[in-house]
Design an enzyme around this catalytic site. Structure first.
Site, mmCIF file in Angstrom:
data_model
loop_
_atom_site.group_PDB
_atom_site.id
_atom_site.type_symbol
_atom_site.label_atom_id
_atom_site.label_comp_id
_atom_site.label_asym_id
_atom_site.label_seq_id
_atom_site.Cartn_x
_atom_site.Cartn_y
_atom_site.Cartn_z
ATOM 1 N N PRO A 20 -9.358 8.430 10.842
ATOM 2 C CG PRO A 20 -8.157 8.593 13.411
ATOM 3 C CD PRO A 20 -8.103 8.809 11.718
ATOM 4 C CB CYS A 21 -14.321 7.440 11.234
ATOM 5 S SG CYS A 21 -14.439 6.354 10.022
#
Length: 168
Positions: free
Chosen positions: A131-132
């Site tokens: 989850p950047c």
């Protein structure tokens, strides 16, 4: 990040329901792990699914339905040792929470390494699953996202339980 599909490379597409704003998600896999998840405009490469791409599609469907907060997939991204460390740190950010680049650098014991973390974050080949989109600027502003700031805003709103309308 378009990739060639060879005999040991599998590919599938997923379209999040009710979220035309996000567009299409392309899933890349080898025989042993997911190698890439990216936003694309069209399915310009024919699908060549395998059990892993199908599993990723199912887990993405659960995520977008609000039934999944964490992914359980074998991941095989290609990157430097530092990039791999950053991506592993991103995977520890809980659903619905954010961190800034300095916090990730500190977590990695890389004091002052915010820019290096940002550069590795930008190269994350596994959108959503790693989850950047949960990494923001130290001032709380949304900063760059390979899929576009609008998608980042949409994903964060989705995780906050808000009903996102469209991309900015």
């Amino acid at each position: 990040m378009s990739r060639d599909v060879s005999s040991d490379h599998y590919l599938d597409h997923y379209h999040p329901p009710g979220s035309d704003a996000l567009g299409l998600v392309r899933i890349h896999a080898s025989a042993t792990g997911i190698t890439g998840i990216e936003f694309v405009e069209t399915a310009d490469v024919p699908a060549r699914p395998n059990a892993l791409t199908e599993r990723a599609r199912e887990q993405l469907a659960d995520y977008f339905a609000g039934a999944r907060h964490d992914f359980d997939l074998p991941l095989s991204p290609t990157g430097t040792d530092f990039q791999q460390r950053v991506w592993a740190a991103l995977a520890t950010i809980p659903f619905g929470e954010t961190r800034n680049y300095a916090e990730i650098a500190e977590q990695l014991r890389c004091k002052g390494g915010q820019r290096a973390v940002g550069a590795a974050n930008a190269k994350n080949p596994l959108a959503i699953v790693v989850p950047c989109h949960r990494v923001i600027g130290s001032d709380g502003r949304l900063t760059g996202y390979a899929g576009g700031i609008g998608r980042k805003q949409w994903l964060l709103a989705h995780e906050a339980g808000e009903v996102p309308l469209g991309l900015l």
